[in-house]
Scaffold this motif. Structure first.
Motif, short mmCIF file in Angstrom:
data_model
loop_
_atom_site.label_atom_id
_atom_site.label_comp_id
_atom_site.label_asym_id
_atom_site.label_seq_id
_atom_site.Cartn_x
_atom_site.Cartn_y
_atom_site.Cartn_z
N THR A 151 -31.75 0.71 -7.45
CA THR A 151 -32.96 1.52 -7.47
C THR A 151 -33.63 1.35 -8.83
O THR A 151 -33.01 1.61 -9.87
N TYR A 152 -34.88 0.93 -8.82
CA TYR A 152 -35.68 0.89 -10.05
C TYR A 152 -36.54 2.14 -10.09
O TYR A 152 -37.31 2.43 -9.15
N CYS A 153 -36.43 2.90 -11.16
CA CYS A 153 -37.19 4.14 -11.30
C CYS A 153 -37.30 4.47 -12.79
O CYS A 153 -36.74 3.77 -13.64
N ASP A 169 -33.99 0.76 -15.15
CA ASP A 169 -35.22 1.22 -15.77
C ASP A 169 -36.40 0.35 -15.31
O ASP A 169 -36.43 -0.86 -15.56
N ARG A 170 -37.36 0.96 -14.66
CA ARG A 170 -38.53 0.21 -14.19
C ARG A 170 -39.49 -0.16 -15.32
O ARG A 170 -40.36 -1.02 -15.14
N GLN A 171 -39.37 0.48 -16.48
CA GLN A 171 -40.27 0.20 -17.58
C GLN A 171 -39.91 -1.10 -18.31
O GLN A 171 -40.77 -1.76 -18.87
N ASP A 172 -38.64 -1.45 -18.30
CA ASP A 172 -38.17 -2.68 -18.95
C ASP A 172 -37.13 -3.32 -18.04
O ASP A 172 -35.93 -3.32 -18.32
N PRO A 173 -37.58 -3.90 -16.92
CA PRO A 173 -36.64 -4.29 -15.86
C PRO A 173 -35.73 -5.45 -16.21
O PRO A 173 -36.12 -6.42 -16.88
N VAL A 174 -34.49 -5.31 -15.76
CA VAL A 174 -33.49 -6.38 -15.79
C VAL A 174 -33.08 -6.63 -14.35
O VAL A 174 -32.92 -5.70 -13.56
N ARG A 208 -45.45 -1.37 -10.03
CA ARG A 208 -46.49 -0.75 -9.20
C ARG A 208 -46.01 0.52 -8.53
O ARG A 208 -46.75 1.51 -8.44
N PHE A 209 -44.76 0.50 -8.06
CA PHE A 209 -44.22 1.65 -7.33
C PHE A 209 -43.37 2.51 -8.25
O PHE A 209 -42.68 2.00 -9.14
N ASP A 210 -43.39 3.80 -8.02
CA ASP A 210 -42.54 4.71 -8.80
C ASP A 210 -41.08 4.43 -8.54
O ASP A 210 -40.23 4.58 -9.44
N VAL A 211 -40.78 4.01 -7.31
CA VAL A 211 -39.40 3.72 -6.92
C VAL A 211 -39.37 2.47 -6.06
O VAL A 211 -40.15 2.34 -5.12
N GLY A 245 -43.50 4.58 -3.30
CA GLY A 245 -42.17 3.99 -3.33
C GLY A 245 -41.92 3.08 -2.15
O GLY A 245 -42.56 3.19 -1.11
N VAL A 246 -40.97 2.16 -2.31
CA VAL A 246 -40.57 1.24 -1.25
C VAL A 246 -39.06 1.21 -1.20
O VAL A 246 -38.39 1.10 -2.24
#
Length: 485
Positions: A151-153, A169-174, A208-211, A245-246
């Motif tokens: 889950t990215y959030c 972390d969706r702000q700095d994705p790995v 783009r999505f919150d989750v 979210g998706v």
């Protein structure tokens, strides 16, 4: 550059990762275990091509299952060692790459990294965590493969800790792969173009999505491949609907990989690996120090670099056309040549495929290969004159394989066509007067529609289908949204 300067990986899983990357990103752009200027490893595998850098971190940690241990404690212990620490290291590696500091291929810092690394390039940070697959599969009957759920959030909106579920972390994705889906991802997206497009779209969706949540990376890949936007001609994750979210459910990949559409496409793709063989053979010649000419495959532009950019389905079309031209080469005897122009994935790029059959008396002359290369160059110049929309023309030349099956070699030319001043145009026009490449009464045009996925021919034959009926190609979509579109 000598092949011995490249590491093969230290651990078994590192060697597996390096092997996957070499096949996907090719030999010249993949380097296991590079070093920073302090003598410490930067990452497990570094692959760089154009404006994309792929930084891989591989960690194998046995999952400690003890009936007396709280499952959350066992999970937290494994996650901290196999995932969390690697993510911290990945962020550090990105900072190092962006600093512009040097990279080396050996711990003694004697062999510089041979590729140019742009500090402003897109850096894809990829962690591969091994060791939890069996425990993950046993934890739930719904988990088909034993893949980690992701889950990215935002960091402050994550879930309560759950075994085999990872909040990122969706702000700095790995990107997080595991033992099961690593070979799937690199096996399906086995060109730099296909892999980078997937990661770019994934990051776009994450931001783009919150989750963005999915049960396994392979399920996200299945959704991505299935979800093709015909208006923009790209694959998408999610949709343009106003949602926050998706979530991708379990089994997306399982359904896709078992469809007739997927299985037929894999069979059709087999011919495309001829294109890969041409590239790999030339790359190996450079590593072995046997590559002729002055082309620099590692820096700047070259024919091979342009060939590497082609996605898999275009490689299929190009390889099929080359095979067709080889088979249909005329059996007229004497000095015979055949030339064809093939389109690239990129509208401003074209490929000239040139075959030559020369009598033995000509082929044994010391300057025969130089003459063949000259003819290829003239053909490329004639193509640029004939088709002014081309900004780059890549020439591939060889003796006609139909008559030189026991020994052959390839020539590659990259001819930049932008700008194309009048004196250059006149130069190649004059050289082409005796050869008439792309300027003969026998010139033929062909039209070809190329799609990424190829439905079985038998599935599309029969009675006319209603637009709301299921498409017979096996995609699972309604006919109006698939091959009836």
């Amino acid at each position: 550059m000598e092949a011995g300067h490249k590491s093969a990986g230290v651990t078994e899983t590192e060697r597996m990762l390096a092997d996957f990357c070499e096949r996907s990103f090719l030999k010249l752009w993949t380097y296991p275990n590079p070093y920073k200027d302090d003598g410490k490893e930067l990452c497990d595998v570094l692959a760089a091509f154009g404006d994309h850098i792929f930084v891989f971190f591989d960690r194998e940690k046995a999952y400690g299952e003890n009936p007396d241990t709280d499952p959350l404690i066992a999970w937290d212990r494994w996650k901290r060692r196999a995932i969390d620490r690697q993510i911290i290291t990945a962020h550090g590696a990105e900072r190092y790459l962006r600093s512009g500091r040097p990279i080396y291929l050996d711990a003694k810092l004697t062999v510089p990294f041979p590729l140019s690394v742009d500090p402003a390039a897109t850096v894809h940070k990829i962690v591969v965590a091994h060791g939890a697959k069996n425990a993950c599969a046993r934890s739930s009957e719904q988990n088909i493969y034993g893949s980690l759920a992701i889950t990215y959030c935002d960091p402050d909106k994550g879930h309560a800790p759950r075994p085999f579920h990872v909040d990122l972390d969706r702000q700095d994705p790995v990107h997080l792969f595991d033992s099961h889906n690593l070979p799937i991802i690199l096996g399906e997206l086995d060109t730099i173009s296909d892999f980078s497009r997937y990661l770019d779209e994934k990051v776009r969706a994450i931001r783009r999505f919150d989750v963005l949540a999915y049960c396994g990376e392979e399920d996200l890949l299945g959704h991505y491949l299935f979800n093709f936007d015909q208006a923009t001609n790209v694959h998408r994750i999610g949709s343009d609907e106003p949602v926050t979210g998706v979530m991708i459910g379990e089994g997306e990949w399982h359904g896709f990989v078992n469809s007739a559409l997927y299985q037929n496409t894999k069979r059709e793709d087999e011919v495309s690996y001829f294109w890969d063989e041409l590239i790999q053979r030339t790359c190996q010649n450079l590593l072995d120090g046997t590559l002729g000419g002055n082309a620099d495959l590692l820096r700047g532009q070259s024919a091979i670099v342009e060939m590497v950019k082609e996605p898999r389905f275009v490689r299929r079309a190009l390889s099929s056309k080359i095979r067709e031209n080889v088979i249909n080469f005329p059996n007229t005897g004497g000095l015979t040549r055949h030339v064809s122009l093939m389109p690239s994935f990129y509208p401003e790029v074209g490929y000239v495929f040139f075959q030559l059959r020369a009598p033995e008396a000509i082929r044994v002359q010391p300057d025969y290969l130089d003459k063949r290369r000259t003819l290829l160059e003239i053909a490329c110049g004639a193509a640029r004159n004939k088709f002014p929309h081309l900004h780059k023309v890549i020439g591939i030349g060889m003796d006609a394989p139909k008559f030189a099956w026991n020994t052959n070699s390839e020539d590659f030319i990259l001819m930049p066509g932008e700008p194309w001043p009048d004196d250059v145009r006149d130069h190649y026009q004059a050289l082409n007067e005796d050869w008439c490449f792309f300027d003969t009464p026998q010139l033929q045009k062909y039209e070809q529609t190329v799609t990424q996925f190829v439905p079985p021919k038998a599935a599309l034959v029969g009675e006319k289908l209603g637009r709301n009926e299921q498409c017979p190609c096996g995609s699972g979509k309604k006919h109006k949204k698939c091959h009836g579109a």
